[in-house]
Design a protein around this motif. Structure first.
Motif, PDB file in Angstrom:
ATOM      1  N   GLY A 178      31.788 -54.645  23.464  1.00  0.00           N
ATOM      2  CA  GLY A 178      32.989 -53.807  23.525  1.00  0.00           C
ATOM      3  C   GLY A 178      34.213 -54.559  23.988  1.00  0.00           C
ATOM      4  N   SER A 179      34.147 -55.879  24.044  1.00  0.00           N
ATOM      5  CA  SER A 179      35.190 -56.678  24.693  1.00  0.00           C
ATOM      6  C   SER A 179      36.535 -56.697  23.983  1.00  0.00           C
ATOM      7  N   ILE A 180      36.595 -56.190  22.762  1.00  0.00           N
ATOM      8  CA  ILE A 180      37.876 -55.953  22.079  1.00  0.00           C
ATOM      9  C   ILE A 180      38.272 -54.490  22.202  1.00  0.00           C
ATOM     10  N   ARG A 181      37.331 -53.591  21.940  1.00  0.00           N
ATOM     11  CA  ARG A 181      37.670 -52.163  21.876  1.00  0.00           C
ATOM     12  C   ARG A 181      37.958 -51.561  23.249  1.00  0.00           C
ATOM     13  N   ILE A 182      37.267 -52.020  24.292  1.00  0.00           N
ATOM     14  CA  ILE A 182      37.522 -51.471  25.631  1.00  0.00           C
ATOM     15  C   ILE A 182      38.942 -51.794  26.089  1.00  0.00           C
ATOM     16  N   GLY A 188      46.257 -48.980  25.165  1.00  0.00           N
ATOM     17  CA  GLY A 188      46.970 -48.279  24.106  1.00  0.00           C
ATOM     18  C   GLY A 188      47.156 -49.100  22.847  1.00  0.00           C
ATOM     19  N   LEU A 189      46.172 -49.945  22.504  1.00  0.00           N
ATOM     20  CA  LEU A 189      46.262 -50.838  21.357  1.00  0.00           C
ATOM     21  C   LEU A 189      45.229 -50.464  20.297  1.00  0.00           C
ATOM     22  N   VAL A 190      45.318 -51.161  19.170  1.00  0.00           N
ATOM     23  CA  VAL A 190      44.309 -51.060  18.123  1.00  0.00           C
ATOM     24  C   VAL A 190      43.372 -52.254  18.276  1.00  0.00           C
ATOM     25  N   GLY A 191      42.072 -51.992  18.346  1.00  0.00           N
ATOM     26  CA  GLY A 191      41.089 -53.066  18.451  1.00  0.00           C
ATOM     27  C   GLY A 191      39.980 -52.852  17.444  1.00  0.00           C
ATOM     28  N   PHE A 192      39.743 -53.835  16.582  1.00  0.00           N
ATOM     29  CA  PHE A 192      38.743 -53.705  15.521  1.00  0.00           C
ATOM     30  C   PHE A 192      37.602 -54.676  15.743  1.00  0.00           C
ATOM     31  N   LYS A 193      36.379 -54.145  15.784  1.00  0.00           N
ATOM     32  CA  LYS A 193      35.171 -54.971  15.829  1.00  0.00           C
ATOM     33  C   LYS A 193      34.568 -54.948  14.425  1.00  0.00           C
ATOM     34  N   ASN A 194      34.696 -56.061  13.728  1.00  0.00           N
ATOM     35  CA  ASN A 194      34.130 -56.150  12.389  1.00  0.00           C
ATOM     36  C   ASN A 194      32.623 -56.368  12.459  1.00  0.00           C
ATOM     37  N   THR A 195      31.938 -56.204  11.343  1.00  0.00           N
ATOM     38  CA  THR A 195      30.539 -56.601  11.263  1.00  0.00           C
ATOM     39  C   THR A 195      30.463 -58.073  11.647  1.00  0.00           C
ATOM     40  N   ALA A 196      29.578 -58.419  12.547  1.00  0.00           N
ATOM     41  CA  ALA A 196      29.599 -59.749  13.177  1.00  0.00           C
ATOM     42  C   ALA A 196      29.600 -60.886  12.170  1.00  0.00           C
ATOM     43  N   ARG A 197      28.836 -60.760  11.097  1.00  0.00           N
ATOM     44  CA  ARG A 197      28.707 -61.872  10.149  1.00  0.00           C
ATOM     45  C   ARG A 197      29.974 -62.126   9.337  1.00  0.00           C
ATOM     46  N   ARG A 198      30.944 -61.233   9.420  1.00  0.00           N
ATOM     47  CA  ARG A 198      32.166 -61.374   8.628  1.00  0.00           C
ATOM     48  C   ARG A 198      33.014 -62.573   9.057  1.00  0.00           C
ATOM     49  N   MET A 217      42.948 -57.845  18.643  1.00  0.00           N
ATOM     50  CA  MET A 217      43.725 -56.646  18.980  1.00  0.00           C
ATOM     51  C   MET A 217      45.143 -56.793  18.473  1.00  0.00           C
ATOM     52  N   THR A 218      45.739 -55.673  18.069  1.00  0.00           N
ATOM     53  CA  THR A 218      47.112 -55.659  17.579  1.00  0.00           C
ATOM     54  C   THR A 218      47.789 -54.359  18.013  1.00  0.00           C
ATOM     55  N   ARG A 219      49.040 -54.179  17.570  1.00  0.00           N
ATOM     56  CA  ARG A 219      49.776 -52.966  17.917  1.00  0.00           C
ATOM     57  C   ARG A 219      49.762 -51.922  16.809  1.00  0.00           C
ATOM     58  N   SER A 220      49.125 -52.214  15.670  1.00  0.00           N
ATOM     59  CA  SER A 220      49.055 -51.236  14.578  1.00  0.00           C
ATOM     60  C   SER A 220      47.841 -51.528  13.715  1.00  0.00           C
ATOM     61  N   VAL A 221      47.422 -50.538  12.944  1.00  0.00           N
ATOM     62  CA  VAL A 221      46.276 -50.738  12.058  1.00  0.00           C
ATOM     63  C   VAL A 221      46.619 -51.723  10.949  1.00  0.00           C
ATOM     64  N   ARG A 222      47.838 -51.652  10.422  1.00  0.00           N
ATOM     65  CA  ARG A 222      48.168 -52.582   9.339  1.00  0.00           C
ATOM     66  C   ARG A 222      48.147 -54.032   9.830  1.00  0.00           C
ATOM     67  N   ASP A 223      48.555 -54.267  11.075  1.00  0.00           N
ATOM     68  CA  ASP A 223      48.430 -55.605  11.647  1.00  0.00           C
ATOM     69  C   ASP A 223      46.962 -55.991  11.820  1.00  0.00           C
ATOM     70  N   THR A 224      46.137 -55.020  12.201  1.00  0.00           N
ATOM     71  CA  THR A 224      44.708 -55.279  12.363  1.00  0.00           C
ATOM     72  C   THR A 224      44.076 -55.687  11.042  1.00  0.00           C
ATOM     73  N   ILE A 225      44.468 -55.007   9.972  1.00  0.00           N
ATOM     74  CA  ILE A 225      43.941 -55.363   8.654  1.00  0.00           C
ATOM     75  C   ILE A 225      44.360 -56.782   8.284  1.00  0.00           C
ATOM     76  N   LEU A 226      45.610 -57.120   8.540  1.00  0.00           N
ATOM     77  CA  LEU A 226      46.085 -58.475   8.258  1.00  0.00           C
ATOM     78  C   LEU A 226      45.292 -59.501   9.067  1.00  0.00           C
TER      79      LEU A 226
END
Length: 452
Positions: A178-182, A188-198, A217-226
């Motif tokens: 959980g070290s990104i999502r927590i 108050g940020l966006v944190g995405f944990k991808n499938t590990a093998r990615r 971690m980023t400030r928006s989902v579109r930044d997270t996707i990038l």
């Protein structure tokens, strides 16, 4: 919240600002009181050199500042993982795979961020280098906030605060339990944990070779996707699916136990908002989650695998470790080979059962953490506060770590209102559902935007 990376890149391309100007603004923030204990090393010369490269504004990251968790190799720098034990280790001869990909995309490296020693806690404390303040560093913190500040979440503590304060646009980190999502939820940020093998872990100091995931971690989902596209070297397909086309599940089980009033209020309000916007939300028992405690009774992957890596260092330098970290690592010393193999097999079988259950939905919605950030003073170093620290740590990790055990993917989105402590809404699924989770997250973010 500061403008996100994509908006800032557009402003640069329109001639409204420059990469060099943004770099100086971010460096000033990185050296301000808001970032106390956030950076272990700043690299202004490297950042400025990147920001002034000819044509850098046309690269995906436009020379904009990215922070690097002290877990990742950067050529010429020591990777100490928030410890003092490795402070005199040789400098890295080459960049880690993740740092290399960020550089190639035009990232300006602003510096190395503080973290929980060896990434082994969800709270964010570091007795060697200080503990960053979470959202308390922000100008819009709730009235009456305790000046002692709240914990930032871990283990990617400095990464989160670097992004929340505006010193960086992307905080490169890792997520083993959980070290990104927590920290995303607690800041108050966006944190995405991808499938590990990615994303390759090459050049990142390991905690658990089974569970470690490289992400950001980023400030928006579109930044997270990038950021994910860069780190995974793949494209996330665009989607025009409306909210109502997703079948979303809520699990009225262990993930909703022991919620404090702040989290419960924000979570239920979010569900109401989504339902009002046309979301299909169904209840899913997910009784399989109740099996995790018994499955991990012999210690789990992180203690056993980290002990294998640390055992020689502990023999010579145990006194230099954070005692709360060494205590968790040493749990792995007692795991027997057959117990480890049994755990591997049990996890494989559990993942198969979970995937079968999750076939009926596009994502599960849960609180990222069942509690909001506690005060730093309540879990500060000291044997008299150890019991409270481990209680808080267990709660913060409970929901997020289930996704790591699943080998799944998950995103944490802010779902609090102004004046409230930050709360994260987690959307998650099993392995290789990354694109669906990210596409859904864009719609969830847009629907929830009025809440915060």
């Amino acid at each position: 919240m500061k403008p996100d990376l994509i908006a800032t890149r557009q402003a640069i391309q329109q001639g409204l600002t420059t990469s060099a100007q943004v770099a100086e603004e971010c460096l000033a923030l990185a050296q301000s009181a808001a970032c106390e204990s956030v950076f272990l090393q700043l690299t202004p010369d490297s950042l400025r050199a990147t920001a002034t490269q000819v044509g850098i504004h046309n690269s995906p990251l436009a020379g904009l500042p990215v922070s690097i968790k002290d877990l990742f190799d950067v050529q010429g720098q020591v990777t100490a993982a928030g410890s003092v034990v490795l402070a005199q280790a040789p400098a890295a001869k080459r960049d880690s795979a993740a740092v290399s990909r960020l550089r190639q995309a035009g990232a300006g490296l602003i510096g190395r961020t503080n973290m929980v020693e060896f990434a082994f806690s969800g709270v964010g404390n570091n007795p060697h280098h200080g503990t960053p303040k979470a959202w308390d560093a922000l100008a819009d913190r709730p009235a009456g906030s305790d000046p002692a500040g709240h914990v930032p979440g871990g283990s990617s503590s400095g990464a989160a605060v670097s992004v929340a304060t505006g010193a960086a646009f992307i905080g490169l980190g890792s997520d083993t339990g959980g070290s990104i999502r927590i920290p995303a939820a607690l800041n108050g940020l966006v944190g995405f944990k991808n499938t590990a093998r990615r994303v390759p872990t090459l050049g990142a100091l390991p905690l658990s070779t089974t569970l470690d995931t490289v992400c950001a971690m980023t400030r928006s989902v579109r930044d997270t996707i990038l950021a994910h596209e860069i780190l995974s070297a793949r494209q996330v397909p665009a989607s025009s699916r409306p909210l109502g086309s997703y079948r979303l599940a809520i699990a009225r089980c262990v993930m909703q136990n022991d919620m404090d009033s702040t989290v419960e209020k924000a979570f239920e309000r979010s569900l109401q908002t989504l339902r009002a916007a046309g979301a299909q939300i169904v209840e899913l028992p997910l009784t399989e989650l109740e099996e995790l405690s018994a499955m991990m009774a012999t210690g789990g992957f992180s203690p056993s695998e980290s002990y294998a890596w640390h055992r020689h260092l502990l023999d010579s330098s145990a006194a230099q470790y954070d005692p709360r970290v060494s205590a968790r690592i040493l749990r792995g010393a007692n795991m027997r080979a057959h117990e480890y193999m049994d755990l591997v097999q049990a996890r494989t079988q559990w993942i198969a059962r979970m995937q079968k259950t999750l076939e009926t939905c596009d994502a599960v919605l849960s609180p990222t953490t069942p509690i909001a950030a506690p005060l730093r003073s309540s879990v500060a170093p000291g044997a008299e506060r150890d019991a409270e620290f481990f209680r808080v740590n267990g709660l913060l990790l409970r929901n997020t770590s289930a996704v790591n055990t699943l080998d799944g993917c998950a995103i944490s989105l802010p779902c609090h209102q102004p004046g409230e402590l930050p709360v994260g809404l987690m959307a998650w699924h099993g392995p290789m559902h990354d694109d669906t989770i990210l596409q859904l997250a864009l719609v969830l973010e847009d629907t929830l935007r009025g809440l915060h």
